[in-house]
Design a protein around this motif. Structure first.
Motif, PDB file in Angstrom:
ATOM      1  N   ILE A  15       0.848  -1.190   0.000  1.00 46.32           N
ATOM      2  CA  ILE A  15       0.000   0.000   0.000  1.00 46.32           C
ATOM      3  C   ILE A  15       0.884   1.242   0.000  1.00 46.32           C
ATOM      4  CG2 ILE A  15      -1.520   1.317   1.536  1.00 46.32           C
ATOM      5  CD1 ILE A  15      -2.764  -1.597   2.046  1.00 46.32           C
ATOM      6  N   ASN A  16       0.545   2.212  -0.848  1.00 43.70           N
ATOM      7  CA  ASN A  16       1.376   3.415  -1.050  1.00 43.70           C
ATOM      8  C   ASN A  16       2.704   3.071  -1.719  1.00 43.70           C
ATOM      9  OD1 ASN A  16      -0.312   5.394  -0.190  1.00 43.70           O
ATOM     10  ND2 ASN A  16       0.466   5.440   1.900  1.00 43.70           N
ATOM     11  N   ASN A  75       3.989   4.051  -4.288  1.00 45.72           N
ATOM     12  CA  ASN A  75       4.706   5.165  -4.915  1.00 45.72           C
ATOM     13  C   ASN A  75       5.746   5.774  -3.994  1.00 45.72           C
ATOM     14  OD1 ASN A  75       3.255   4.953  -7.262  1.00 45.72           O
ATOM     15  ND2 ASN A  75       1.595   6.235  -6.492  1.00 45.72           N
ATOM     16  N   VAL A  76       5.573   5.548  -2.694  1.00 43.92           N
ATOM     17  CA  VAL A  76       6.530   6.111  -1.747  1.00 43.92           C
ATOM     18  C   VAL A  76       7.671   5.126  -1.574  1.00 43.92           C
ATOM     19  CG1 VAL A  76       6.827   6.945   0.599  1.00 43.92           C
ATOM     20  CG2 VAL A  76       4.645   7.279  -0.566  1.00 43.92           C
ATOM     21  N   PRO A  77       8.931   5.550  -1.810  1.00 42.51           N
ATOM     22  CA  PRO A  77      10.050   4.621  -1.614  1.00 42.51           C
ATOM     23  C   PRO A  77      10.139   4.167  -0.160  1.00 42.51           C
ATOM     24  CG  PRO A  77      10.822   6.862  -2.043  1.00 42.51           C
ATOM     25  CD  PRO A  77       9.352   6.854  -2.289  1.00 42.51           C
ATOM     26  N   GLY A 101      11.220   6.369   2.592  1.00 43.98           N
ATOM     27  CA  GLY A 101      10.296   7.389   3.099  1.00 43.98           C
ATOM     28  C   GLY A 101       9.599   6.980   4.377  1.00 43.98           C
ATOM     29  N   TYR A 102       9.874   5.752   4.842  1.00 44.03           N
ATOM     30  CA  TYR A 102       9.236   5.280   6.062  1.00 44.03           C
ATOM     31  C   TYR A 102      10.210   5.171   7.234  1.00 44.03           C
ATOM     32  CZ  TYR A 102       4.605   4.352   4.216  1.00 44.03           C
ATOM     33  OH  TYR A 102       3.337   4.498   3.714  1.00 44.03           O
ATOM     34  N   ARG A 103      11.373   5.814   7.089  1.00 46.05           N
ATOM     35  CA  ARG A 103      12.346   5.711   8.188  1.00 46.05           C
ATOM     36  C   ARG A 103      11.856   6.374   9.463  1.00 46.05           C
ATOM     37  NH1 ARG A 103      17.783   6.763   4.668  1.00 46.05           N
ATOM     38  NH2 ARG A 103      17.690   4.773   3.594  1.00 46.05           N
ATOM     39  N   TRP A 104      10.928   7.306   9.342  1.00 48.95           N
ATOM     40  CA  TRP A 104      10.420   8.010  10.524  1.00 48.95           C
ATOM     41  C   TRP A 104       9.738   7.055  11.503  1.00 48.95           C
ATOM     42  CZ3 TRP A 104       5.165   7.546  11.335  1.00 48.95           C
ATOM     43  CH2 TRP A 104       4.385   7.142  10.244  1.00 48.95           C
ATOM     44  N   MET A 157      11.324  15.221  10.944  1.00 43.60           N
ATOM     45  CA  MET A 157      11.441  14.340   9.774  1.00 43.60           C
ATOM     46  C   MET A 157      11.498  15.114   8.453  1.00 43.60           C
ATOM     47  SD  MET A 157       8.576  11.595  10.934  1.00 43.60           S
ATOM     48  CE  MET A 157       7.201  12.645  11.333  1.00 43.60           C
ATOM     49  N   ILE A 165      11.797  13.687   4.789  1.00 42.46           N
ATOM     50  CA  ILE A 165      10.721  12.946   4.128  1.00 42.46           C
ATOM     51  C   ILE A 165       9.752  13.928   3.475  1.00 42.46           C
ATOM     52  CG2 ILE A 165       8.757  11.429   4.540  1.00 42.46           C
ATOM     53  CD1 ILE A 165      10.511  10.433   6.975  1.00 42.46           C
ATOM     54  N   PRO A 166       9.451  13.753   2.187  1.00 43.08           N
ATOM     55  CA  PRO A 166       8.511  14.674   1.526  1.00 43.08           C
ATOM     56  C   PRO A 166       7.157  14.672   2.248  1.00 43.08           C
ATOM     57  CG  PRO A 166       9.562  13.227  -0.070  1.00 43.08           C
ATOM     58  CD  PRO A 166       9.953  12.728   1.269  1.00 43.08           C
ATOM     59  N   ASP A 168       4.322  12.408   1.114  1.00 37.99           N
ATOM     60  CA  ASP A 168       4.397  10.985   1.430  1.00 37.99           C
ATOM     61  C   ASP A 168       3.728  10.650   2.760  1.00 37.99           C
ATOM     62  OD1 ASP A 168       5.668  10.616  -0.895  1.00 37.99           O
ATOM     63  OD2 ASP A 168       7.647  10.199  -0.067  1.00 37.99           O
ATOM     64  N   ARG A 188      -0.413  11.517   2.352  1.00 39.27           N
ATOM     65  CA  ARG A 188      -1.231  10.534   1.630  1.00 39.27           C
ATOM     66  C   ARG A 188      -1.724   9.434   2.546  1.00 39.27           C
ATOM     67  NH1 ARG A 188       2.994   9.296  -2.544  1.00 39.27           N
ATOM     68  NH2 ARG A 188       1.264   8.426  -3.700  1.00 39.27           N
TER      69      ARG A 188
END
Lengths: 143, 323
Positions: A38-39, A41-43, A46-49, B204, B207-208, B211, B214
């Protein structure tokens, strides 16, 4: 805490435990959903947070969880829902370690996480859902 | 002033507000003006949000007035039952309106059928709310009953509210199951809203923003689950909540947080410029994000309101009487 003269101590600890749960479980789920596609499109990077959020939630809940356990140690220590909850918390927290390795190692534009990551994600979703359920049932099944 | 007064002050919001939202939507159709439809959806969402305190204060009014001899308890209960249906239609319309607004922001237009669906649901809500309002008027406006027709008596065993209470009180698993879903929904919503708002506040930065933004529909999914389970608690055991201070704080925080959620949804800076080739707004690294002071203030308000919802909810058993 039980001896605390303040009527606020116990509810405040409980609220912190709930907030920590929201951070921990919510952030974990969002990453698990991403690993399941899911999602896309986000590499992955981008979920390192997610990891610092999960870490803070885990620490808060470890501390408040111990405080809550001390209050009920005699009944919870042998209660099945509590033992199930602890088992599931350990399992779900353990899944985050390989997931973390995978995400931190991913390239800037890497989209696909691979089959092993999907299995880990499913395990994580199920284990967290089970842990929250067992924790909630603790209030109803164990006095 | 008590909660019956509050209900009397607010009780025209769902009907009058629905007429306003419906007017905007229909005018948008008549003039083929997309902007009017957009505003209509926003008004619809806000009215759906405000319908919550109207319903809740109405149930509280019922509990304050039920023992008075000059009020027909049957009329109150019928009004309450129809109002629950009106509330449900209204919330359904509000969710669809939110989804349409979300798609609008993301793709430049709502998916086919979403705006007509929201309009039809709103009409349905308006019809049922109108009936509820009429029945509510019969509680204490004897002049409406000029023809001498008494309020129609209903069979208390056939009310939906009573049926829900039966389940809440006698089922061993329904309440714990709903509580569990309520906590799972809380986790989902909190996870999303923390990430989005902390990003606005400057965390953060690598991070765009798009992203994170959404993920909002997932937050809405958690909120929807919690509205349904929360209403199950409230309708099932209203006496636990109608005289509970933290419950009213929770509702106030919810309305603030909900309005903020709308702001976050239609937030103009969330996505980059519209990309003709892709048929939607650009996201990811192509959408530079520079929040200003007002955006940050809204993020702080949002976090405060959501944590307020959580705290007040968690305090219900301690400051109130619920379990």
């Amino acid at each position: 805490m039980r001896e605390s003269p303040s009527v606020w101590a116990f509810p405040t600890v409980l609220t912190l435990h709930t907030t920590g749960m929201g951070m921990l479980v919510g952030a974990s789920w969002l990453l698990d959903l991403r690993l399941l596609g899911i999602n896309r499109n986000v590499p992955l990077s981008g979920y390192r947070w997610v990891f610092p959020v999960v870490a803070i939630g885990l620490i808060v809940n470890l501390v408040t969880g111990v405080m809550l356990f001390i209050k009920n140690a005699t009944t919870w220590g042998t209660a099945l829902p509590f033992l199930v909850k602890m088992g599931l918390v350990v399992v779900s927290a353990a899944t985050i370690l390989p997931i973390r390795k995978l995400v931190l190692r991913s390239g800037a534009d890497q989209r696909d996480a691979g089959g092993a990551a999907r299995l880990l994600a499913i395990a994580s979703i199920l284990a967290w859902t089970g842990a929250v359920t067992a924790g909630r049932l603790l209030a109803y099944l164990v006095v | 002033m008590n909660l019956a007064h509050l209900h009397l002050i607010m009780n025209h919001v769902p009907t009058v507000g629905s007429v306003a939202a419906l007017g905007l939507l229909l005018l948008g159709y008549a003039r083929r003006n997309e902007h009017l439809k957009h505003v209509g959806l926003e008004v619809l969402f806000l009215i759906a949000l405000l319908t919550l305190p109207v319903y809740v204060s109405g149930v509280a009014a019922n509990h304050e007035l039920r023992n008075r001899s000059d009020i027909s308890i049957d009329a109150v209960r019928i009004h309450q039952d129809v109002a629950l249906f009106g509330f449900s239609w209204m919330e359904f319309a509000g969710f669809i309106a939110w989804a349409a607004l979300w798609q609008w922001r993301r793709r430049g237009r709502a998916a086919k059928g979403m705006v007509p669906a929201a309009t039809l649901l709103l009409m349905m809500a308006l019809v049922v709310m109108g009936r509820a309002a009429n029945l509510g008027g019969e509680i204490h406006h004897p002049e409406i009953l000029a023809g001498g027709t008494p309020a129609p008596a209903g069979d208390p065993n056939r009310f939906v509210t009573s049926a829900i209470t039966q389940v809440a009180v006698y089922s061993h698993w329904a309440w714990p199951a709903a509580e569990t879903i309520h906590f799972l929904g809380l986790s989902l919503s909190l996870g999303v809203l923390l990430a989005v708002n902390l990003r606005i506040l400057g965390a953060m930065k690598q991070i765009p923003f798009a992203d994170l933004h959404r993920l909002l529909p997932w937050g809405m999914l958690g909120f929807g689950a919690n509205l349904i389970t929360g209403m199950f608690f409230f309708v099932g055991q209203p006496a636990q909540y109608t005289s509970s201070a933290p419950f009213y704080w929770k509702i106030i925080f919810l309305v603030i947080a909900g309005a903020n959620f709308l702001y976050l949804t239609v937030f103009g800076k969330a996505w980059g410029p519209f990309d003709e080739a892709q048929g939607r707004r650009s996201g990811g690294a192509n959408a530079p994000f520079h929040p200003n002071v007002a955006d940050k203030a809204m993020a702080i308000l949002s976090l405060t309101a959501w944590l307020g919802v959580l705290y007040a909810g968690r305090m219900l058993p301690f400051l109130g009487r619920s379990f």
